[in-house]
Design a protein around this motif. Structure first.
Motif, short mmCIF file in Angstrom:
data_model
loop_
_atom_site.label_atom_id
_atom_site.label_comp_id
_atom_site.label_asym_id
_atom_site.label_seq_id
_atom_site.Cartn_x
_atom_site.Cartn_y
_atom_site.Cartn_z
N PHE A 63 0.83 -1.22 0.00
CA PHE A 63 0.00 0.00 0.00
C PHE A 63 0.86 1.26 0.00
CE2 PHE A 63 -1.96 3.44 2.41
CZ PHE A 63 -3.13 3.64 1.67
N ILE A 64 1.83 1.33 0.92
CA ILE A 64 2.67 2.52 1.03
C ILE A 64 3.45 2.75 -0.27
CG2 ILE A 64 4.63 3.55 2.27
CD1 ILE A 64 3.51 2.13 4.83
N GLY A 65 3.96 1.66 -0.85
CA GLY A 65 4.69 1.76 -2.12
C GLY A 65 3.82 2.29 -3.23
N LEU A 66 2.58 1.82 -3.27
CA LEU A 66 1.62 2.24 -4.29
C LEU A 66 1.32 3.73 -4.17
CD1 LEU A 66 -0.41 0.74 -6.42
CD2 LEU A 66 -2.12 1.18 -4.68
N VAL A 67 1.10 4.19 -2.94
CA VAL A 67 0.79 5.61 -2.70
C VAL A 67 1.99 6.50 -3.05
CG1 VAL A 67 0.25 7.34 -0.93
CG2 VAL A 67 -0.99 5.18 -0.97
N ASP A 68 3.16 6.11 -2.60
CA ASP A 68 4.37 6.90 -2.89
C ASP A 68 4.60 7.02 -4.39
OD1 ASP A 68 4.77 7.26 -0.22
OD2 ASP A 68 6.39 5.78 -0.01
N LYS A 69 4.40 5.92 -5.10
CA LYS A 69 4.58 5.90 -6.55
C LYS A 69 3.54 6.81 -7.23
CE LYS A 69 4.85 2.55 -10.32
NZ LYS A 69 4.49 1.18 -10.71
N ALA A 70 2.30 6.73 -6.75
CA ALA A 70 1.21 7.54 -7.32
C ALA A 70 1.47 9.03 -7.10
CB ALA A 70 -0.12 7.14 -6.69
N ILE A 71 1.92 9.40 -5.90
CA ILE A 71 2.21 10.81 -5.59
C ILE A 71 3.36 11.33 -6.46
CG2 ILE A 71 3.08 12.38 -3.80
CD1 ILE A 71 1.36 10.77 -1.77
N ILE A 130 -17.71 7.83 -15.45
CA ILE A 130 -17.32 8.20 -14.09
C ILE A 130 -15.81 8.49 -14.06
CG2 ILE A 130 -17.10 7.36 -11.70
CD1 ILE A 130 -19.75 5.94 -12.05
N LEU A 131 -15.44 9.53 -13.29
CA LEU A 131 -14.02 9.91 -13.20
C LEU A 131 -13.28 9.07 -12.16
CD1 LEU A 131 -14.48 13.81 -13.20
CD2 LEU A 131 -13.58 12.44 -15.09
N TYR A 132 -12.01 8.76 -12.48
CA TYR A 132 -11.14 8.03 -11.57
C TYR A 132 -9.73 8.63 -11.62
CZ TYR A 132 -14.87 4.56 -11.78
OH TYR A 132 -16.09 3.94 -11.72
N PRO A 133 -8.94 8.46 -10.54
CA PRO A 133 -7.58 9.00 -10.56
C PRO A 133 -6.63 8.16 -11.43
CG PRO A 133 -8.13 8.08 -8.40
CD PRO A 133 -9.31 7.86 -9.27
N THR A 134 -5.98 8.82 -12.37
CA THR A 134 -5.08 8.16 -13.33
C THR A 134 -3.94 7.40 -12.66
OG1 THR A 134 -5.55 10.04 -14.77
CG2 THR A 134 -3.73 8.63 -15.42
N THR A 135 -3.46 7.92 -11.54
CA THR A 135 -2.26 7.34 -10.92
C THR A 135 -2.50 6.03 -10.17
OG1 THR A 135 -2.63 8.78 -9.03
CG2 THR A 135 -1.02 9.53 -10.69
N ALA A 188 4.25 10.23 -9.39
CA ALA A 188 3.75 10.35 -10.77
C ALA A 188 2.87 11.59 -10.92
CB ALA A 188 2.95 9.11 -11.15
N ALA A 189 2.01 11.84 -9.93
CA ALA A 189 1.09 12.98 -9.99
C ALA A 189 1.83 14.32 -9.99
CB ALA A 189 0.12 12.94 -8.82
N LEU A 228 -3.93 15.79 -1.22
CA LEU A 228 -3.37 14.68 -1.98
C LEU A 228 -3.05 15.07 -3.43
CD1 LEU A 228 -2.74 11.65 -1.55
CD2 LEU A 228 -5.02 11.15 -2.44
N PRO A 229 -1.78 15.04 -3.83
CA PRO A 229 -1.40 15.46 -5.19
C PRO A 229 -2.02 14.64 -6.33
CG PRO A 229 0.53 15.29 -3.76
CD PRO A 229 -0.61 14.67 -3.02
N THR A 230 -2.51 13.43 -6.01
CA THR A 230 -3.07 12.59 -7.08
C THR A 230 -4.47 13.04 -7.52
OG1 THR A 230 -3.98 11.04 -5.46
CG2 THR A 230 -1.80 10.53 -6.35
N LEU A 231 -5.06 13.99 -6.78
CA LEU A 231 -6.38 14.52 -7.13
C LEU A 231 -6.28 16.02 -7.42
CD1 LEU A 231 -8.58 12.79 -4.38
CD2 LEU A 231 -8.31 12.08 -6.76
N PRO A 232 -7.15 16.55 -8.29
CA PRO A 232 -7.13 17.99 -8.55
C PRO A 232 -7.43 18.76 -7.26
CG PRO A 232 -8.51 16.84 -10.15
CD PRO A 232 -8.18 15.86 -9.08
#
Length: 312
Positions: A8-16, A34-39, A18-19, A165-169
């Motif tokens: 989980f932590i790895g996934l979040v760090d990677k997503a942030i 429906i909208l979803y976060p790309t990362t 990338a974002a 959260l940087p992964t969301l607008p």
């Protein structure tokens, strides 16, 4: 859930990460309207999800974002550990050997293949509306705990979450966010439509609806009801342990280990009626009207006790 959740932590760090290199208009994509976060989500993952095979003994938690799914995940993870004669929070807890991100729609397209190798009971969480879940979930008759929360607090919590959260607008003002929330421009879709769709399933025997507010009001009773629904016997001592470990203070304190840097964004207040600090009178009335139109009078609508929690 104190054991480090590396996946989980790895996934979040990677997503942030990338974002941070993406433009605001690249952060979201649309799938089936429906909208979803790309990362953290992808069309490939959604396509693969259709073939997911649910098991009768899967433990499923469904809830819209910012309804308290992380909180209830803590409770359910501990209850599953107890049902397996394990100690909550220990290294031998749920799925410790082969950890997989429990959010069904989050991750890579290959995760469902890996999930076939996980021992039962598997713990699954989803923010998806029922019509977008794999058909096997309803065919399997697996038990689903549906978590709902008063819409004004959902919107308030979502606003702070988007800005943290940087992964969301992010939003410059609460007014801008409120406009998007009411115009169905949120990730995972419109909350009122979410409630309306899940309401069609509210009478099914394998689905139990619980509100964020009722668990907040009486945590011990909430935990007891959840355990009974999933057929997990608890001693008084075990009940108190689960309640203690799932308190906001305890989860916030351990968030560095359980959620990494994401914990600072995730665990903000954990309260009820924070909406009163943001909503103006006009916004409050607009949401009251939307609630009346979509969900008031239905089983889920009544369960939310809207007049108690959403009227000033």
């Amino acid at each position: 859930m104190e054991k480090p959740r590396k996946t989980f932590i790895g996934l979040v760090d990677k997503a942030i990460a990338a974002a941070n290199s993406m433009r605001p208009d690249e952060l979201l994509f649309s799938y089936k309207g429906i909208l979803y976060p790309t990362t953290v989500c992808s069309p490939e993952t959604f396509k693969a999800l259709e073939s997911f095979e649910a098991r009768r003994d899967d433990v499923i938690l469904a809830g819209y974002p910012k309804s308290g799914t992380n909180w209830l995940s803590q409770i359910l993870t501990d209850l599953i550990a107890i049902s397996q004669k394990k100690t909550p929070g220990s290294e031998s807890g749920v799925n410790a050997e082969e950890e997989e991100e429990p959010y069904l729609e989050i991750g890579d397209a290959e995760k469902y293949e890996r999930m076939t190798k996980l021992p039962s009971p598997r713990f699954v969480v989803t923010h998806l509306r029922p019509e977008n879940l794999p058909k096997s979930i309803f065919k399997s008759n697996a038990k689903i705990l549906l978590l709902i929360r008063n819409p004004k607090d959902v919107a308030t919590s979502f606003y702070h979450f988007c800005n943290g959260l940087p992964t969301l607008p992010s939003y410059e003002t609460w007014d801008d966010f409120f406009t998007d929330f009411m115009r169905k421009k949120m990730v995972w879709g419109c909350y009122f439509e979410y409630l309306s769709e899940w309401n069609k399933y509210a009478d099914k025997e394998n689905i139990m609806t619980i509100t964020y507010e009722e668990v907040k009001e009486n945590p011990a009773q909430g935990v007891k009801n959840i355990a009974t629904f999933f057929g997990i016997p608890l001693t008084e001592e075990q009940l108190q342990l689960v309640v203690e470990r799932s308190s906001f203070q305890s989860m916030k304190k351990n968030s560095d280990k359980t959620h990494g840097s994401f914990g600072n964004i995730l665990f903000r207040k954990g309260g009820v009626s924070d909406w009163k600090n943001l909503f103006n009178e006009d916004q409050s009335k607009r949401m009251d009207k939307a609630f009346e139109e979509h969900i008031a009078g239905t089983k889920l609508g009544k369960k939310l006790k809207y007049d108690l929690y959403c009227k000033a």
